[in-house]
Design an enzyme around this catalytic site. Structure first.
Site, PDB file in Angstrom:
ATOM      1  N   ARG A 131       0.967  -1.257   0.008  1.00 46.24           N
ATOM      2  CA  ARG A 131       0.084   0.093  -0.155  1.00 46.24           C
ATOM      3  C   ARG A 131       0.733   1.120  -0.205  1.00 46.24           C
ATOM      4  O   ARG A 131       1.660   1.503   1.163  1.00 46.24           O
ATOM      5  CB  ARG A 131      -0.831  -0.075   1.218  1.00 46.24           C
ATOM      6  CG  ARG A 131      -1.668   1.380   1.418  1.00 46.24           C
ATOM      7  CD  ARG A 131      -2.969   1.244   2.347  1.00 46.24           C
ATOM      8  NE  ARG A 131      -4.032   0.557   1.862  1.00 46.24           N
ATOM      9  CZ  ARG A 131      -5.250   0.560   2.229  1.00 46.24           C
ATOM     10  NH1 ARG A 131      -5.588   1.519   3.467  1.00 46.24           N
ATOM     11  NH2 ARG A 131      -6.116  -0.051   1.821  1.00 46.24           N
ATOM     12  N   HIS A 158      -7.400   0.650  -6.518  1.00 50.00           N
ATOM     13  CA  HIS A 158      -7.547  -0.281  -5.574  1.00 50.00           C
ATOM     14  C   HIS A 158      -8.319  -1.478  -6.333  1.00 50.00           C
ATOM     15  O   HIS A 158      -9.455  -1.716  -5.832  1.00 50.00           O
ATOM     16  CB  HIS A 158      -8.490   0.288  -4.451  1.00 50.00           C
ATOM     17  CG  HIS A 158      -8.597  -0.155  -3.131  1.00 50.00           C
ATOM     18  ND1 HIS A 158      -7.549  -1.183  -2.880  1.00 50.00           N
ATOM     19  CD2 HIS A 158      -9.041   0.156  -1.938  1.00 50.00           C
ATOM     20  CE1 HIS A 158      -7.749  -1.432  -1.651  1.00 50.00           C
ATOM     21  NE2 HIS A 158      -8.515  -0.598  -0.998  1.00 50.00           N
ATOM     22  N   GLN A 161     -10.086  -4.288  -3.854  1.00 56.44           N
ATOM     23  CA  GLN A 161     -11.457  -3.679  -3.551  1.00 56.44           C
ATOM     24  C   GLN A 161     -12.656  -3.847  -4.566  1.00 56.44           C
ATOM     25  O   GLN A 161     -13.571  -4.419  -4.491  1.00 56.44           O
ATOM     26  CB  GLN A 161     -11.236  -2.205  -3.086  1.00 56.44           C
ATOM     27  CG  GLN A 161     -12.661  -1.549  -2.790  1.00 56.44           C
ATOM     28  CD  GLN A 161     -13.163  -1.957  -1.435  1.00 56.44           C
ATOM     29  OE1 GLN A 161     -12.433  -1.675  -0.583  1.00 56.44           O
ATOM     30  NE2 GLN A 161     -14.277  -2.275  -1.173  1.00 56.44           N
ATOM     31  N   ASP A 258     -17.298   7.048  -2.014  1.00 56.99           N
ATOM     32  CA  ASP A 258     -16.165   6.733  -1.261  1.00 56.99           C
ATOM     33  C   ASP A 258     -15.899   8.071  -0.508  1.00 56.99           C
ATOM     34  O   ASP A 258     -16.347   8.988  -1.102  1.00 56.99           O
ATOM     35  CB  ASP A 258     -15.163   6.248  -2.168  1.00 56.99           C
ATOM     36  CG  ASP A 258     -13.561   6.041  -1.445  1.00 56.99           C
ATOM     37  OD1 ASP A 258     -13.981   5.557  -0.046  1.00 56.99           O
ATOM     38  OD2 ASP A 258     -12.560   6.059  -1.984  1.00 56.99           O
ATOM     39  N   CYS A 298     -16.740   1.510   0.485  1.00 57.50           N
ATOM     40  CA  CYS A 298     -15.549   0.569   0.351  1.00 57.50           C
ATOM     41  C   CYS A 298     -15.101   0.520   1.932  1.00 57.50           C
ATOM     42  O   CYS A 298     -14.483  -0.092   2.428  1.00 57.50           O
ATOM     43  CB  CYS A 298     -14.532   0.888  -0.223  1.00 57.50           C
ATOM     44  SG  CYS A 298     -13.896   2.869  -0.164  1.00 57.50           S
ATOM     45  N   ARG A 326     -13.993  -8.914   0.931  1.00 57.36           N
ATOM     46  CA  ARG A 326     -12.565  -8.636   0.597  1.00 57.36           C
ATOM     47  C   ARG A 326     -11.611  -9.664   1.093  1.00 57.36           C
ATOM     48  O   ARG A 326     -10.708 -10.279   0.616  1.00 57.36           O
ATOM     49  CB  ARG A 326     -11.954  -7.471   1.809  1.00 57.36           C
ATOM     50  CG  ARG A 326     -12.701  -5.849   1.362  1.00 57.36           C
ATOM     51  CD  ARG A 326     -12.333  -5.351   0.010  1.00 57.36           C
ATOM     52  NE  ARG A 326     -10.820  -5.260  -0.173  1.00 57.36           N
ATOM     53  CZ  ARG A 326      -9.985  -4.523   0.370  1.00 57.36           C
ATOM     54  NH1 ARG A 326     -10.378  -3.518   1.068  1.00 57.36           N
ATOM     55  NH2 ARG A 326      -8.621  -4.410   0.260  1.00 57.36           N
TER      56      ARG A 326
HETATM   57  N1  NVA Z   1     -10.107   6.576  -1.510  1.00 54.44           N
HETATM   58  C1  NVA Z   1      -9.665   6.243  -0.263  1.00 54.44           C
HETATM   59  C2  NVA Z   1     -10.016   4.725   0.078  1.00 54.44           C
HETATM   60  C3  NVA Z   1      -9.749   4.121   1.267  1.00 54.44           C
HETATM   61  C4  NVA Z   1      -9.920   2.647   1.482  1.00 54.44           C
HETATM   62  C5  NVA Z   1      -8.351   6.543   0.339  1.00 54.44           C
HETATM   63  O1  NVA Z   1      -7.393   6.038  -0.810  1.00 54.44           O
HETATM   64  O2  NVA Z   1      -7.946   6.973   0.988  1.00 54.44           O
HETATM   65  N1   CP Z   2     -11.539  -0.307   1.995  1.00 57.51           N
HETATM   66  C1   CP Z   2     -10.402  -0.527   2.466  1.00 57.51           C
HETATM   67  O1   CP Z   2      -9.305  -0.728   1.512  1.00 57.51           O
HETATM   68  O2   CP Z   2     -10.409  -0.313   3.857  1.00 57.51           O
HETATM   69  P1   CP Z   2      -8.959  -0.080   4.619  1.00 57.51           P
HETATM   70  O3   CP Z   2      -8.142   1.323   4.243  1.00 57.51           O
HETATM   71  O4   CP Z   2      -9.051  -0.175   6.101  1.00 57.51           O
HETATM   72  O5   CP Z   2      -7.808  -0.990   4.388  1.00 57.51           O
END
Ligand code: NVA
Ligand code: CP
Length: 341
Positions: A131, A158, A161, A258, A298, A326
């Site tokens: 990540r 993502h 997801q 989101d 998500c 997930r």
């Molecule tokens: N768009 C959000 C998704 C978190 C799972 C982010 O990147 O923070």
């Molecule tokens: N939806 C998702 O990826 O959640 P987290 O940021 O908690 O991993």
């Protein structure tokens, strides 16, 4: 190489790393899963068949040893609840183990190069979930690592997801046929962010109608839009970008949103809240969709911002099922990318 006077082969010399069996990448598949573009439509359906089987199998069960002896690293530069825990739990449930490697706790934080880190970790681990911020950095990890690299979220996309989201849609609609997405409309309202980008790509692969309702200044990635529209031309999908959320939501089978401020964008929060306010997923917007429509998010969510509590916690919301999926879909991904020893 010798150890205590005995000659033993050095698996490292041949570049195989510590495992006895080379990773069984999915037939015709790629070493890594960096974006939805790394999977074909038939691979998506194959993953869903495995995920369905795994979800239906009681634990411990026949899959409990599939990844026995294998170790997955989770190298995270941003916070996570679902992605981290579902990959860790999934690995355990398949007989393997997972190591959480927050980037600030390894020598990378003191200047060790990405290339050296990737090569060393490849000698210990059988797969890496990363990540991070830039997609280019994820791609650099994948180039250096000799083990599979899986995208656990970047600023651009993502994919894990989106795969779990499509699986959830199939479950709710009750069809796992290869044409399950034909005629379905997914409407995403809000920020054209990483989650939106992967939904567009995934929808294009499986032949779904995807409508994005977003402000002009927060549109999805143009490169992803271009390649998804090309894909849509082959699969019968449609990708529509509109700036009126009600138009996007019209007659949708699923309404998705989101957060308005993704991780790393905190300095833009005030202007984002202002620009995105008309795109809230609320009951009024949900009424534009089909009466049977589901609400997706998500997570994590901000009740009262991008989604109201009435929708998130209401009867049409399937967000907990979505979050649970997930786990099942990522277990399928792990069996496909790390292989069954
Ligand atoms: N768009 C959000 C998704 C978190 C799972 C982010 O990147 O923070
Ligand atoms: N939806 C998702 O990826 O959640 P987290 O940021 O908690 O991993």
């Amino acid at each position: 190489m010798t150890l205590l006077g005995h000659s033993i082969p050095d698996p490292g010399i041949v570049g195989d790393g510590p495992r006895a069996v080379p990773p069984a990448t999915p037939a015709g598949g790629t070493k890594d899963l960096l974006a939805i573009s790394d999977v074909s439509c038939s691979q998506i359906f194959r993953l869903f068949r495995i995920a369905r089987e795994l979800k239906a199998t009681p634990r411990p069960g026949p899959a409990s040893q599939w990844l026995s002896g294998l170790t997955l690293g989770l190298l995270f530069e941003k916070p996570s609840t679902r992605t981290r825990v579902s990959f860790e739990a999934g690995m355990h449930q398949l007989g393997g183990q997972a190591l959480f490697l927050p980037s600030d706790t390894i020598q990378l934080s003191r200047g060790e190069s990405l290339g050296d880190t990737a090569l060393v970790l490849s000698r210990y681990l059988d797969g890496l979930v990363i990540r991070t911020f830039e997609q280019a950095k994820l791609e650099e990890w994948a180039r250096h690592a000799t083990i599979p690299v899986i995208n656990g979220l970047t600023d651009l996309c993502h994919p894990c997801q989106a795969l779990a989201d499509l699986f959830t849609l199939m479950e709710v609609k009750g069809s796992f046929a290869d044409d399950a997405f034909e005629g379905l409309k997914l409407a995403y309202v809000g920020d054209g962010n990483n989650v939106a980008n992967s939904l567009i790509e995934a929808g294009a692969k499986v032949g779904m109608h995807v409508a994005i309702g977003c402000p002009p200044q927060y549109q999805p990635d143009p490169g992803i839009l271009e390649r998804s529209r090309e894909e849509a031309g082959r699969t019968g999908a449609t990708i529509e970008i509109v700036h009126d959320p009600a138009v996007a939501a019209e007659n949708a089978d699923a309404l998705y949103t989101d957060v308005w401020t993704s991780m790393g964008q905190e300095y833009e929060q005030i202007e984002r809240l202002k620009a995105l306010a008309p795109y809230q997923l609320n009951e009024r917007l949900l009424h534009r969709a089909k009466p049977t429509a589901i609400a997706l998010h998500c997570l994590p969510a901000h009740r009262g911002e991008e989604i109201t509590a009435a929708v998130l916690d209401g009867p049409q919301s399937v967000v907990l099922q979505q979050a649970e999926n997930r786990l099942h879909v990522q277990k399928a991904i792990l069996t496909e990318w790390l292989g069954r020893p």
